[in-house]
Design a protein around this motif. Structure first.
Motif, PDB file in Angstrom:
ATOM      1  N   GLN A  15      -3.613  -8.838  -6.931  1.00 39.76           N
ATOM      2  CA  GLN A  15      -2.243  -8.739  -6.710  1.00 39.76           C
ATOM      3  C   GLN A  15      -1.256  -8.773  -7.860  1.00 39.76           C
ATOM      4  OE1 GLN A  15      -2.186  -7.696  -3.196  1.00 39.76           O
ATOM      5  NE2 GLN A  15      -0.335  -8.996  -3.313  1.00 39.76           N
ATOM      6  N   HIS A  28       4.596 -15.743  -7.028  1.00 40.33           N
ATOM      7  CA  HIS A  28       3.461 -16.646  -6.474  1.00 40.33           C
ATOM      8  C   HIS A  28       2.895 -17.705  -7.696  1.00 40.33           C
ATOM      9  CE1 HIS A  28       0.837 -16.389  -2.713  1.00 40.33           C
ATOM     10  NE2 HIS A  28      -0.058 -16.768  -3.412  1.00 40.33           N
ATOM     11  N   ASN A  83       7.249  -5.916  -7.311  1.00 41.28           N
ATOM     12  CA  ASN A  83       7.642  -7.306  -7.566  1.00 41.28           C
ATOM     13  C   ASN A  83       6.667  -7.951  -8.375  1.00 41.28           C
ATOM     14  OD1 ASN A  83       9.848  -6.417  -6.423  1.00 41.28           O
ATOM     15  ND2 ASN A  83       9.621  -7.802  -4.550  1.00 41.28           N
ATOM     16  N   TYR A 142      12.587 -10.893  -0.834  1.00 40.55           N
ATOM     17  CA  TYR A 142      11.385 -10.359  -1.623  1.00 40.55           C
ATOM     18  C   TYR A 142      11.216  -8.662  -1.313  1.00 40.55           C
ATOM     19  CZ  TYR A 142       6.711  -9.830  -3.575  1.00 40.55           C
ATOM     20  OH  TYR A 142       5.592  -9.497  -3.930  1.00 40.55           O
ATOM     21  N   PHE A 143      10.981  -8.784   0.221  1.00 41.01           N
ATOM     22  CA  PHE A 143      10.574  -7.594   0.705  1.00 41.01           C
ATOM     23  C   PHE A 143      11.631  -6.256   0.635  1.00 41.01           C
ATOM     24  CE2 PHE A 143       7.431  -9.880   3.010  1.00 41.01           C
ATOM     25  CZ  PHE A 143       6.292  -9.253   2.468  1.00 41.01           C
ATOM     26  N   LEU A 171      11.496  -5.050  -2.871  1.00 39.74           N
ATOM     27  CA  LEU A 171      10.000  -4.348  -2.819  1.00 39.74           C
ATOM     28  C   LEU A 171      10.261  -3.111  -2.353  1.00 39.74           C
ATOM     29  CD1 LEU A 171       6.929  -4.929  -3.569  1.00 39.74           C
ATOM     30  CD2 LEU A 171       6.729  -5.587  -1.269  1.00 39.74           C
ATOM     31  N   PHE A 205      11.429 -14.419   1.660  1.00 36.25           N
ATOM     32  CA  PHE A 205      10.719 -13.158   2.093  1.00 36.25           C
ATOM     33  C   PHE A 205      11.771 -11.881   2.287  1.00 36.25           C
ATOM     34  CE2 PHE A 205       6.631 -15.417   2.818  1.00 36.25           C
ATOM     35  CZ  PHE A 205       5.885 -14.635   2.052  1.00 36.25           C
ATOM     36  N   LYS A 208      -2.435  -5.869   1.169  1.00 36.89           N
ATOM     37  CA  LYS A 208      -1.930  -4.937   0.317  1.00 36.89           C
ATOM     38  C   LYS A 208      -0.957  -4.060   1.134  1.00 36.89           C
ATOM     39  CE  LYS A 208      -4.614  -5.802  -3.266  1.00 36.89           C
ATOM     40  NZ  LYS A 208      -4.017  -6.090  -4.664  1.00 36.89           N
ATOM     41  N   ASP A 228       2.171  -6.617   1.350  1.00 36.53           N
ATOM     42  CA  ASP A 228       2.658  -6.923   0.127  1.00 36.53           C
ATOM     43  C   ASP A 228       2.178  -5.925  -0.964  1.00 36.53           C
ATOM     44  OD1 ASP A 228       3.951  -8.150  -2.039  1.00 36.53           O
ATOM     45  OD2 ASP A 228       2.775  -9.694  -2.275  1.00 36.53           O
ATOM     46  N   THR A 266      -4.557 -14.914  -7.780  1.00 34.60           N
ATOM     47  CA  THR A 266      -3.428 -13.720  -7.853  1.00 34.60           C
ATOM     48  C   THR A 266      -4.114 -12.516  -8.659  1.00 34.60           C
ATOM     49  OG1 THR A 266      -2.365 -14.623  -9.869  1.00 34.60           O
ATOM     50  CG2 THR A 266      -1.596 -15.361  -7.760  1.00 34.60           C
TER      51      THR A 266
END
Length: 243
Positions: free
Chosen positions: A205, A161, A155, A53-54, A57, A50, A148, A151, A200
């Protein structure tokens, strides 16, 4: 005999000794093994993932490409009720490592999952993508709106996911078959996996192109990792994985 051979031998002895036990007793016997390593390893892995990932992002290195909407996206309506299935991924991905018997299997699985996620993150870095804006009043769906806000739409492709769900689903199928689990248990695994993949898109998403790319990455990574383990003599005595 080196540690690798000892680990493989221990795994084979475990399988041989447990063949006469019902599948659920085999699973229950394996579950508490290296419980601390499994719990800490899974938690740390999710945390590190994470973080990366963030970071990508919120700070992409290149301009973001908005993913196209295709005919498949039109077939799946927005279904906020699937949010719980979407979030259940973080339980689902914890199950396969819980059913691994030896440290060698755990380390191998962890490295394979890490390599899979790293491949997706590399794509995000060099090719940032985003989901197109949906014509939905998110204020009417506070739970999805919260997702939302946490995330964002970036990405997107491939959907990690989907990738991690499919990777976990294939591995879990293999492990359940190793225990001799009945068809209804195998079916529950795939229903859960498919539900996560579907969610998803149903939560908006991801779009279909993200999902298809995630499927391809997840299947390829799981197949290669299982084949490597089988060739090394770690997973039973089967020369090739069955997925």
């Amino acid at each position: 005999m080196n540690r690798a051979h000892i680990g493989a031998a221990d795994g084979e002895q475990t399988l041989s000794a447990s063949k006469q036990m019902p599948w659920y007793r085999q699973a229950a016997a394996v579950f508490p093994r290296h419980a601390f390593l499994k719990a800490i390893g899974t938690t740390l892995f999710i945390g590190v993932f994470f973080g990366a990932y963030f970071y990508l992002l919120k700070d992409p290195a290149y301009p973001t490409t908005v993913m196209p909407v295709i005919w498949l996206d039109q077939l799946i309506p927005f279904q906020p009720g699937t949010l719980s299935v979407y979030i259940s991924l973080w339980v689902y991905v914890s199950i396969p490592p819980a059913f691994l018997a030896t440290r060698r299997e755990l380390y191998g699985y962890g490295m394979a999952m890490a390599a899979t996620c790293l491949a997706g993150l590399i794509v995000f870095y060099f090719w940032p993508t985003a989901v197109p804006a949906a014509n939905i009043d998110w204020a009417r769906y506070p739970d999805v709106d919260f997702l939302k806000s946490m995330d964002a739409a970036g990405n997107a492709c491939p959907s990690l996911h989907v990738t991690t769900a499919v990777f976990s689903g294939i591995w879990l199928h293999h492990l359940l078959r190793r225990f001799g689990a009945p068809l209804w248990v195998l079916s529950i695994n795939w229903i859960w996996c498919i539900g996560i993949v579907y969610s998803t898109m149903a939560t908006r998403q991801h779009v279909a192109v993200d999902v298809l790319a995630g499927l391809a990455l997840g299947v390829l990574a799981a197949y290669l990792s299982l084949r490597q383990r089988a060739d090394a003599g770690v997973i039973g005595k089967v020369s090739r994985p069955s997925i």
